[in-house]
Design a protein around this motif. Structure first.
Motif, PDB file in Angstrom:
ATOM      1  N   GLY A 130      -5.346  -0.312  15.975  1.00 35.94           N
ATOM      2  CA  GLY A 130      -4.990   1.096  15.804  1.00 35.94           C
ATOM      3  C   GLY A 130      -3.713   1.270  15.015  1.00 35.94           C
ATOM      4  N   ALA A 131      -2.729   0.404  15.248  1.00 36.58           N
ATOM      5  CA  ALA A 131      -1.471   0.490  14.509  1.00 36.58           C
ATOM      6  C   ALA A 131      -1.715   0.253  13.028  1.00 36.58           C
ATOM      7  CB  ALA A 131      -0.475  -0.525  15.056  1.00 36.58           C
ATOM      8  N   THR A 132      -2.532  -0.734  12.697  1.00 39.37           N
ATOM      9  CA  THR A 132      -2.861  -1.010  11.300  1.00 39.37           C
ATOM     10  C   THR A 132      -3.570   0.181  10.658  1.00 39.37           C
ATOM     11  OG1 THR A 132      -3.044  -3.388  11.665  1.00 39.37           O
ATOM     12  CG2 THR A 132      -4.214  -2.499   9.770  1.00 39.37           C
ATOM     13  N   LEU A 133      -4.556   0.736  11.352  1.00 38.92           N
ATOM     14  CA  LEU A 133      -5.297   1.880  10.813  1.00 38.92           C
ATOM     15  C   LEU A 133      -4.369   3.065  10.561  1.00 38.92           C
ATOM     16  CD1 LEU A 133      -8.457   1.638  13.092  1.00 38.92           C
ATOM     17  CD2 LEU A 133      -8.446   1.429  10.597  1.00 38.92           C
ATOM     18  N   HIS A 134      -3.469   3.330  11.489  1.00 34.69           N
ATOM     19  CA  HIS A 134      -2.544   4.451  11.322  1.00 34.69           C
ATOM     20  C   HIS A 134      -1.591   4.210  10.152  1.00 34.69           C
ATOM     21  CE1 HIS A 134       0.130   7.760  12.201  1.00 34.69           C
ATOM     22  NE2 HIS A 134       1.147   6.923  12.302  1.00 34.69           N
ATOM     23  N   GLU A 135      -1.056   3.004  10.062  1.00 36.94           N
ATOM     24  CA  GLU A 135      -0.102   2.699   8.996  1.00 36.94           C
ATOM     25  C   GLU A 135      -0.760   2.731   7.619  1.00 36.94           C
ATOM     26  OE1 GLU A 135       1.807  -0.968  10.092  1.00 36.94           O
ATOM     27  OE2 GLU A 135       2.426  -0.155  12.039  1.00 36.94           O
ATOM     28  N   GLU A 136      -2.038   2.398   7.548  1.00 34.03           N
ATOM     29  CA  GLU A 136      -2.719   2.370   6.253  1.00 34.03           C
ATOM     30  C   GLU A 136      -3.290   3.724   5.845  1.00 34.03           C
ATOM     31  OE1 GLU A 136      -5.611  -0.751   6.129  1.00 34.03           O
ATOM     32  OE2 GLU A 136      -4.077  -2.298   5.858  1.00 34.03           O
ATOM     33  N   THR A 137      -3.600   4.586   6.834  1.00 36.07           N
ATOM     34  CA  THR A 137      -4.242   5.869   6.504  1.00 36.07           C
ATOM     35  C   THR A 137      -3.375   7.087   6.789  1.00 36.07           C
ATOM     36  OG1 THR A 137      -5.236   6.203   8.694  1.00 36.07           O
ATOM     37  CG2 THR A 137      -6.462   4.831   7.110  1.00 36.07           C
ATOM     38  N   GLY A 138      -2.428   6.960   7.721  1.00 32.80           N
ATOM     39  CA  GLY A 138      -1.632   8.105   8.138  1.00 32.80           C
ATOM     40  C   GLY A 138      -2.327   8.969   9.173  1.00 32.80           C
ATOM     41  N   HIS A 139      -3.590   8.672   9.483  1.00 33.63           N
ATOM     42  CA  HIS A 139      -4.320   9.481  10.453  1.00 33.63           C
ATOM     43  C   HIS A 139      -3.974   9.058  11.883  1.00 33.63           C
ATOM     44  CE1 HIS A 139      -6.576  11.156   7.228  1.00 33.63           C
ATOM     45  NE2 HIS A 139      -7.272  10.064   6.960  1.00 33.63           N
ATOM     46  N   PRO A 140      -4.026   9.995  12.825  1.00 35.83           N
ATOM     47  CA  PRO A 140      -3.821   9.617  14.230  1.00 35.83           C
ATOM     48  C   PRO A 140      -4.967   8.745  14.719  1.00 35.83           C
ATOM     49  CG  PRO A 140      -4.549  11.895  14.087  1.00 35.83           C
ATOM     50  CD  PRO A 140      -4.275  11.446  12.685  1.00 35.83           C
ATOM     51  N   VAL A 141      -4.647   7.854  15.655  1.00 37.12           N
ATOM     52  CA  VAL A 141      -5.618   6.898  16.166  1.00 37.12           C
ATOM     53  C   VAL A 141      -5.609   6.918  17.685  1.00 37.12           C
ATOM     54  CG1 VAL A 141      -6.382   4.493  16.162  1.00 37.12           C
ATOM     55  CG2 VAL A 141      -5.196   5.421  14.156  1.00 37.12           C
ATOM     56  N   LEU A 142      -6.798   6.814  18.278  1.00 34.50           N
ATOM     57  CA  LEU A 142      -6.937   6.637  19.724  1.00 34.50           C
ATOM     58  C   LEU A 142      -7.455   5.226  19.949  1.00 34.50           C
ATOM     59  CD1 LEU A 142      -8.712   9.997  20.687  1.00 34.50           C
ATOM     60  CD2 LEU A 142      -6.267   9.557  20.364  1.00 34.50           C
ATOM     61  N   CYS A 143      -6.660   4.408  20.637  1.00 33.50           N
ATOM     62  CA  CYS A 143      -7.050   3.016  20.909  1.00 33.50           C
ATOM     63  C   CYS A 143      -7.726   2.964  22.277  1.00 33.50           C
ATOM     64  CB  CYS A 143      -5.827   2.107  20.893  1.00 33.50           C
ATOM     65  SG  CYS A 143      -4.834   2.254  19.379  1.00 33.50           S
ATOM     66  N   ALA A 144      -9.021   2.680  22.282  1.00 35.37           N
ATOM     67  CA  ALA A 144      -9.803   2.688  23.522  1.00 35.37           C
ATOM     68  C   ALA A 144      -9.606   1.416  24.339  1.00 35.37           C
ATOM     69  CB  ALA A 144     -11.282   2.877  23.209  1.00 35.37           C
TER      70      ALA A 144
END
Length: 295
Positions: free
Chosen positions: A200-214
């Motif tokens: 989730g941290a990688t996805l947020h840092e690369e896209t700027g979108h909020p992430v929910l880590c299940a």
């Protein structure tokens, strides 16, 4: 007679796929027991058996939804018998539900105290350096990273602890439908949903979108449903783990089911043939390695 009847009742439970407890109380009351394969300490199995008049009983599992009735003479239960068992089972189900809620509340108080006592995570923590991500909203106690797990209303119910070597442990308590958020969730246009926190941290840092880590594949559907309810206007994107080396690819299987059930989009990381990796954090690491080698 009573021993033989109880053994017949045991046999019926086994035939239905339920391993009976060591002791069967034939007192007409509902009894709960631990089901093999369930989480330690849980008591999702239940049964009720009486020997008065026509010996009859019922059994099942609240986790799987199994529910079956049984009579020693092999005949169907009467409407009166079925109604009596149904009332007994429903009363016990509500009691068990209240007990679980009380336990979750008590565990949540412990988790909130641990979270309050922790400090902002050190960006140089070995796990964060290994995963090449920022700490975001993580906290730390000693060498342990503390990952908060919230519901869609913003209430903290539990935490996950991550050791320096990457070992992870959840505190006992509620887990289903909880997530660790990364990024702002005030009227988001897009929300990404993934499994692990580092992913989730990688996805947020690369896209700027909020992430929910299940936190695990089995929780993706519950989190996606919670997100669909809480942020109805957001475009949901399930970011699967590509468990190529595991039979049935559970990461993609669960992510696909969650996407279909909630109308979300699905994306799956791809990897070169023969290259290890399963999630978006792994994919980012492979890209960084390629960049260092000029590939």
């Amino acid at each position: 007679m009573s021993y033989d009847t109880i053994e017949l009742f045991r046999a019926a439970m086994r035939e239905a796929g339920v391993v009976p407890p060591d002791v069967i109380e034939a007192d007409g009351q509902l009894h709960r027991f631990h089901v093999e394969g369930d989480k330690g300490g849980s008591r999702n199995g239940w049964y009720a058996l009486h020997l008065d008049g026509r010996a009859a009983g019922a059994f099942g599992s609240w986790k799987t939804g199994l529910r079956s009735t049984w009579a020693a003479d092999g005949k169907r239960m009467s409407d009166t018998e079925r109604e009596a068992f149904a009332k007994l089972i429903e009363a016990a189900r509500l009691k068990a539900q209240a007990e679980r809620r009380a336990e979750h509340e008590a565990r949540a108080i412990e988790a909130r105290a641990e979270w309050a006592a922790a400090v902002p995570a050190d960006p140089a923590h070995p796990y964060l350096l290994e995963k090449a991500v920022k700490p975001h909203n993580l906290r730390q106690r000693g060498g342990l990273l503390i990952v908060p797990l919230f519901d869609a209303y913003g209430l903290l119910w539990n935490v996950q602890r991550i050791q320096a070597d990457g070992g992870k442990r959840f505190k006992p308590g509620r887990a289903g439908g909880l997530f660790s958020p990364i990024g702002g969730l005030s009227n988001p246009a897009i929300i990404l949903i993934c499994e692990g926190w580092a992913t989730g941290a990688t996805l947020h840092e690369e896209t700027g979108h909020p992430v929910l880590c299940a936190m695990n594949a089995g929780n993706l559907l519950a989190v996606a449903r919670a997100a669909r309810s809480a942020w109805a206007g957001a475009d949901l994107v399930i970011c699967a783990d590509n468990d190529r080396q595991t039979e049935g690819n559970p990461g993609v299987t669960y992510a696909t089911a969650a996407a279909k059930a909630t109308g979300a989009r699905l994306i799956v990381p791809e990897f070169p043939e023969g290259v290890a990796g399963s999630d978006f954090n792994d994919a980012a690491a492979i890209r960084r390695k390629g960049a260092r080698h000029g590939e």
